[in-house]
Scaffold this active site. Structure first.
Site, short mmCIF file in Angstrom:
data_model
loop_
_atom_site.label_atom_id
_atom_site.label_comp_id
_atom_site.label_asym_id
_atom_site.label_seq_id
_atom_site.Cartn_x
_atom_site.Cartn_y
_atom_site.Cartn_z
CB SER A 116 -0.91 0.02 1.23
OG SER A 116 -0.13 0.03 2.42
CG HIS A 137 -3.27 -1.40 -2.51
ND1 HIS A 137 -3.73 -0.12 -2.23
CD2 HIS A 137 -3.17 -2.02 -1.30
CE1 HIS A 137 -3.88 0.01 -0.93
NE2 HIS A 137 -3.56 -1.13 -0.35
CD GLU A 149 -5.09 2.56 -4.69
OE1 GLU A 149 -5.46 3.74 -4.54
OE2 GLU A 149 -4.16 2.06 -4.04
CG ASN A 187 -3.33 4.23 1.80
OD1 ASN A 187 -4.30 4.35 2.54
ND2 ASN A 187 -2.79 3.05 1.55
#
Length: 385
Positions: A116, A137, A149, A187
């Site tokens: 991540s 991800h 992702e 993130n």
């Protein structure tokens, strides 16, 4: 398709369930037999629950379980067409595992990482054939969260990228393609949801529950930032923030908060420790928010415009397309609407004005307005027609 999963923890076992449900033959690898036993028992419990809810029948349960085998040798993944690593976020360890794995798998096996926060290019560099490496991800819990992702490194071949995207779509997931930069989409773009809420608290503008109340009632967020940090774990959330901050060469937009650091140091991790920003012990009473409409709007507008600004900057720097950024935030962290669609709704002039108000008050680079918002405002453009 034969799929190898490296890591028998919550994420690895969740990805294995997704692949097995889609009909793949999965080998779940871990060096720790106890972790494999735990993963197998957890899957049994999950599937029984799905039967009770009427989501699957007993035949489907047997089919999914029969598609997964549990192995303690990396060499056992040798017949994989795709491997996905889901182990500790440590670059050296991931590189060592990938370097060894390449000795066993075929030349056309895709080797993917579920990282991540780490550089896909750095992970790929450990391979003799780095063009086969890609970031895939998933979000936790993998069987429930729709977003994945997909992150090509600069070494990743177009064929590997296309095959990875199609595979994840075949597993009934929603794909957002992101550039190999710190935090990828979610993130990175989500940092202000936590960071600006913490800053508002540290300035003494409002307490935890009032900030959460504002974001939920005015914004429609399912959880407020402090509730969500308690759910994620203050140790985990702080580490992600610190990692992103460091990876962006200490850009003040991603600066961690001392409040969260101290809570993590004190062991106030949230739900898992029984205490975080809120008390989760039995019989604990949650405090009431301050009911002040003007204050609530002030809080909501500040957090929202910082989120929009971050999303706009991600678009400006070609981290992902506008559509993929909005998809990532709605499907990856369940935001009530896409941030760039929200920008269109609020208006570019509102976004620029709010950012400039913050910058003029604080004169901190944290509050610099995205050049894309300024450009779109001048040209009277919006993100989506």
């Amino acid at each position: 398709m034969n799929v190898g999963i490296i890591g028998g923890g919550t994420m690895g076992s969740g990805i294995a369930q997704v692949a097995a449900t889609a009909g793949c033959k999965v080998k779940l690898y871990d060096t720790n037999q106890a972790a494999l036993d735990k993963a197998k028992a957890a899957l049994e419990k999950i599937l029984v629950r799905l039967i009770e809810k009427g989501r699957i029948d007993s035949e489907e349960k047997i089919r999914i379980q029969s598609n997964i085998s549990y192995v303690d040798s990396l060499k056992a993944l040798g017949d994989s067409h795709l491997t996905i690593e889901a182990i500790i976020e440590n670059l050296d360890i991931k590189q060592k595992v990938f370097s060894e794995l390449e000795n066993y798998v075929a030349d056309d096996c895709i080797i993917a990482s579920n990282t991540s926060s780490l550089s896909i290019a750095s992970i790929a560099a450990s391979l003799q054939k780095p063009e086969r490496c890609v970031g895939i991800h998933f979000f936790n819990p993998a069987p429930l969260m729709k977003l994945v992702e997909v992150i090509p490194a600069i070494q990743t071949s177009e064929a590997v990228l296309e095959k990875s995207i199609q595979t994840i779509k075949d597993w009934t997931k929603v794909v957002a393609v992101a550039k190999d930069t710190p935090g990828f989409i979610v993130n990175r773009v989500a940092r202000p949801f936590y960071g600006e809420a913490l800053r508002i608290y540290e300035e003494g503008i409002a307490d935890f529950v009032t900030i959460d109340h504002s974001l939920k009632t005015l914004g429609g967020f399912r959880m407020g930032p402090f509730e969500l940090m308690d759910f994620i774990g203050n140790d985990v959330n702080y580490t992600v923030t610190e990692t992103v901050f460091t990876a962006f060469y200490f850009d003040p937009r991603y600066k961690p908060a001392f409040t969260q650091k101290r809570f993590a140091e004190a062991g106030y991790l949230g739900r898992k420790s029984g205490k975080g920003y809120y008390d989760y012990e039995e019989g604990a009473i949650k405090p009431a928010p301050i009911e002040d409409k003007a204050l609530a709007l002030q809080i909501f507008d500040r957090v929202l415009v910082m989120l929009i600004n971050e999303a706009a900057d991600a678009s400006f720097l070609n981290i992902a397309s506008a559509a993929d950024i909005d998809t990532a935030m709605t499907k990856g962290v369940n935001y009530p609407k896409g941030l760039l669609a929200w920008a269109d709704e609020k208006g570019m002039d509102w976004c620029v004005s709010k950012m400039d108000e913050l910058y003029n008050e604080y004169h901190e680079d944290r509050y610099r307005c995205s050049p894309l918002l300024r450009k779109m405002n001048k040209e009277n453009k919006i993100f989506f027609n």
